[in-house]
Enzyme design. Sequence first.
Site, PDB file in Angstrom:
ATOM      1  N   ASP A 199      74.436  33.419  21.512  1.00 12.65           N
ATOM      2  CA  ASP A 199      75.737  34.083  21.538  1.00 12.65           C
ATOM      3  C   ASP A 199      76.412  33.789  22.880  1.00 12.65           C
ATOM      4  O   ASP A 199      76.844  34.688  23.592  1.00 12.65           O
ATOM      5  CB  ASP A 199      75.558  35.594  21.340  1.00 12.65           C
ATOM      6  N   ASN A 204      79.219  36.910  28.001  1.00 14.82           N
ATOM      7  CA  ASN A 204      77.802  36.895  28.356  1.00 14.82           C
ATOM      8  C   ASN A 204      77.496  35.950  29.509  1.00 14.82           C
ATOM      9  O   ASN A 204      76.336  35.573  29.711  1.00 14.82           O
ATOM     10  CB  ASN A 204      76.963  36.521  27.125  1.00 14.82           C
ATOM     11  N   ASP A 216      72.392  39.058  28.207  1.00 13.18           N
ATOM     12  CA  ASP A 216      72.380  39.498  26.809  1.00 13.18           C
ATOM     13  C   ASP A 216      71.829  38.447  25.853  1.00 13.18           C
ATOM     14  O   ASP A 216      72.569  37.711  25.193  1.00 13.18           O
ATOM     15  CB  ASP A 216      73.768  39.931  26.360  1.00 13.18           C
TER      16      ASP A 216
END
Length: 328
Positions: A199, A204, A216
Amino acid sequence: MSDFSFQGVTPDLILDAVESVGFYPISGLLPLNSYENRVYQFLADDQKRYVVKFYRPQRWSDAQILEEHQFTAELAEAEIPVVCPLSIQGKTALEWQGFRFAVFPSIGGRALEPEQLEQLEDLGRHLGRLHLTGSARPFSHRPQLYTRAGLDEAAQELLECELLPDSLREAFRAILLPVVARVQAIDWDAYTHVRLHGDCHIGNLLWRPEGLTLVDFDDCRQGPAIQDLWMMLSGDRLQQQIQLETLLEGYEEFMEFNPRELHLIEPLRALRIIHYMAWLARRWEDPAFPHNFSWFAEPRYWEQQILALKEQLSALDEPPLRLQPGFN
């Protein structure tokens, strides 16, 4: 309320949980931007800031949570800047009254600026090193980025979603199913799969005085390397070409990139669009979702998604980005 509920995660439970592992907050609990989990920052009596993350019940197994933690530990050992959960009495995956949680050091920083090409090149280096470590062995418990069953399930959830207006249901089906078919027609097994961040978007990535840090890893899973690169591409085709080659200049200092994976950018974008909609539908029973995503229940949203899927179907027919001749 579904088994995915956070009902019962009250401020008192959070305080009891962190105190049970030796942290004593002297500040309030500051909610951080997370909808999938429940994440809070606090100042402890040692004058340090920490983040406690409560995992959404039933989403990941204990083994899958541990694999997330073990992956970040491997990356940290390879001197790749990531944020790892703290080990408390030899454990990173903790439990309190049936809820699983982890405690992390709190770090500050500003968002990466993708228009700054030197930052993009540095991100490429980080991802090259991450994928080099990620290619050493596969996950044993974390899922693949793409599975046919997972995409079928997401599509079915959307077609059965009560929030999809009846007047738009047929039009939505008529465009969703061809996009799904195009993604499923790809031979995903023909590509090398490595352990990924999964992701990798601007939210992030933290730019700090000492450099870039990746945070994360909740969505880390197995998949083609391009998954951690394509979300950094924006603008027109020329701009994306420049961004891609800048990323790969840094990336290939550590890891060879297979240019065939450029064919996967638009299928991966389609996959993300579909899974994002299905995620909203799946989580609608969580009170945080109607509160923060009220537009998901409006007919206009579904009209926009029909148009977005039509545009995505067209994008799947366009030639992929190409690396310039002589690119190293």
